[in-house]
Design an enzyme around this catalytic site. Structure first.
Site, PDB file in Angstrom:
ATOM      1  N   SER A 144       4.431   7.255   1.916  1.00  0.00           N
ATOM      2  CA  SER A 144       5.793   7.758   1.760  1.00  0.00           C
ATOM      3  C   SER A 144       6.245   7.475   0.331  1.00  0.00           C
ATOM      4  O   SER A 144       5.548   7.823  -0.607  1.00  0.00           O
ATOM      5  CB  SER A 144       6.732   7.132   2.795  1.00  0.00           C
ATOM      6  OG  SER A 144       6.694   5.714   2.711  1.00  0.00           O
ATOM      7  N   TYR A 159      13.408  15.913  -1.537  1.00  0.00           N
ATOM      8  CA  TYR A 159      12.249  15.018  -1.608  1.00  0.00           C
ATOM      9  C   TYR A 159      12.591  13.668  -0.984  1.00  0.00           C
ATOM     10  O   TYR A 159      11.844  13.146  -0.158  1.00  0.00           O
ATOM     11  CB  TYR A 159      11.825  14.841  -3.066  1.00  0.00           C
ATOM     12  CG  TYR A 159      10.675  13.868  -3.248  1.00  0.00           C
ATOM     13  CD1 TYR A 159       9.366  14.260  -2.996  1.00  0.00           C
ATOM     14  CD2 TYR A 159      10.903  12.556  -3.671  1.00  0.00           C
ATOM     15  CE1 TYR A 159       8.309  13.374  -3.154  1.00  0.00           C
ATOM     16  CE2 TYR A 159       9.859  11.665  -3.835  1.00  0.00           C
ATOM     17  CZ  TYR A 159       8.567  12.078  -3.579  1.00  0.00           C
ATOM     18  OH  TYR A 159       7.522  11.190  -3.737  1.00  0.00           O
ATOM     19  N   LYS A 163      10.937  11.865   2.388  1.00  0.00           N
ATOM     20  CA  LYS A 163      10.235  10.580   2.394  1.00  0.00           C
ATOM     21  C   LYS A 163      10.876   9.603   3.379  1.00  0.00           C
ATOM     22  O   LYS A 163      10.188   8.789   4.000  1.00  0.00           O
ATOM     23  CB  LYS A 163      10.201  10.001   0.986  1.00  0.00           C
ATOM     24  CG  LYS A 163       9.266  10.764   0.044  1.00  0.00           C
ATOM     25  CD  LYS A 163       7.847  10.801   0.583  1.00  0.00           C
ATOM     26  CE  LYS A 163       6.866  11.485  -0.348  1.00  0.00           C
ATOM     27  NZ  LYS A 163       5.477  11.475   0.177  1.00  0.00           N
TER      28      LYS A 163
END
Length: 261
Positions: A144, A159, A163
Site C-alpha cells: 500500500s 491515489y 491506498k
C-alpha cells in the site's frame, strides 16, 4: 526490491507484468550469483481472465505458492487542493476537466481491485503451502503506501483514497480467510518514498530508479528516501513472521511522524 530480497535468500520468484522486455531485463540482471531464481511471466493483473490464466499456469508448474506479493500501483492526475473560498475549491476539484470518474476508476482498478482478485484467485495454492509446510502459513503481502495513512490528500486524492482502501481491504480479507478456517496470512507494507518509476519519473536500463538523498533533507527524519535494504528487511519480516496477520507495516523513515495520520 521485493524480488531481489526473496531471490537472494533462495526463493524461486515469479514476477508478473504487462511488458515482457522489462520482466526479462529484471530476471537477467538480478538472477546472477544468487541462490534463488527470478522467472518472468507476462500478465495484466487488472484483467480477471488473465489472472485466471496466470493461476492455471502457476498451478501447472508448482504444487503450492508460499508468498504472494501484490505490488502493482499507479497514480494519475494531481489537483490544487488549497483554496481561499468554496467556489475556488469547487473549481479546482470538481469543475477541473481532469476530475473524472474514469480517473478514479483506473487508479482503484490497479491499486485496490487487483489485490482482491489476485489474492482470492490464489487462495488454493496459498492454503496448500500451509498444509505442506510445517510451521509455515501461506501469506499475501499487499504493498500500500503511507499515502493511505496521512490526513492530507497530497494533491492526488484518488491515489491516497485507493491506498487507504488497500489497507482496509488487507484487514478485511485477513478476517474473511480466518473466519473460513483457512491458515493464510494477509498483511500490508506501507512504504514512504522509495525510488520507483512513479516517484522518480523514470528507471534505468536495469529497471532501477534513483532519488537524490539531498531532496529529503529536512523533509523526513531519516533525511533520505528508502532504499533496497529497507524494503528487503520489511518484506522478509512480513513474509517470515507467522504470528503477523491483518497488520500494516509502515516503513517511511519517520515521515508520518511529521505529516500526521
Amino acid at each position: 526490491m521485493a524480488t531481489q530480497a526473496l531471490a537472494a535468500n533462495g526463493a524461486k520468484v515469479y514476477i508478473c507484468g504487462r511488458t515482457q522486455e522489462k520482466l526479462e531485463t529484471v530476471a537477467q540482471t538480478f538472477s546472477k550469483d544468487i541462490p534463488g531464481q527470478i522467472i518472468p511471466i507476462t500478465c495484466d493483473i487488472t484483467n480477471k481472465k488473465e489472472i485466471a490464466q496466470l493461476y492455471d499456469q502457476m498451478a501447472s508448474k508448482e504444487k503450492h505458492l508460499d508468498i504472494l506479493i501484490n505490488n502493482a500501483g499507479i497514480s494519475s492526475k494531481t489537483f490544487q487542493t488549497e483554496a481561499s473560498t468554496a467556489d475556488e475549491m469547487k473549481k479546482n476539484l470538481f469543475d477541473n476537466e481532469d476530475a473524472t470518474f474514469e480517473d478514479w476508476d483506473d487508479v482503484y482498478r490497479t491499486n485496490v481491485s487487483q489485490c482482491w482478485f489476485m489474492s482470492t484467485a490464489f487462495l488454493p495454492m496459498l492454503q496448500k503451502a500451509t498444509e505442506n509446510g510445517k510451521g509455515w502459513s501461506g501469506t499475501v503481502i499487499n504493498i500500500s503506501s503511507i499515502s493511505g495513512q496521512v490526513k492530507t490528500s497530497q494533491h492526488h486524492p484518488q491515489y491516497n483514497a485507493s491506498k487507504a482502501a488497500t489497507i482496509h481491504l488487507t484487514r478485511m480479507l485477513a478476517h474473511e480467510i480466518q473466519a473460513n478456517g483457512l491458515k493464510i496470512r494477509v498483511n500490508t507494507i506501507a512504504p514512504g518514498v522509495f525510488p520507483s518509476e512513479m516517484t522518480a519519473g523514470e528507471s534505468s536500463e536495469n529497471q532501477k530508479s534513483h532519488i537524490p538523498k539531498e531532496n529529503f533533507e529536512g523533509k523526513v527524519p531519516a533525511a533520505r528516501p528508502g532504499n533496497d535494504r529497507d524494503m528487503a528487511g520489511a518484506v522478509l519480516f512480513t513474509a517470515c513472521n507467522t504470528y503477523l496477520n491483518g497488520e500494516t507495516i509502515t516503513v517511511d523513515g519517520g515521515y508520518t511522524l511529521q505529516a500526521g495520520r
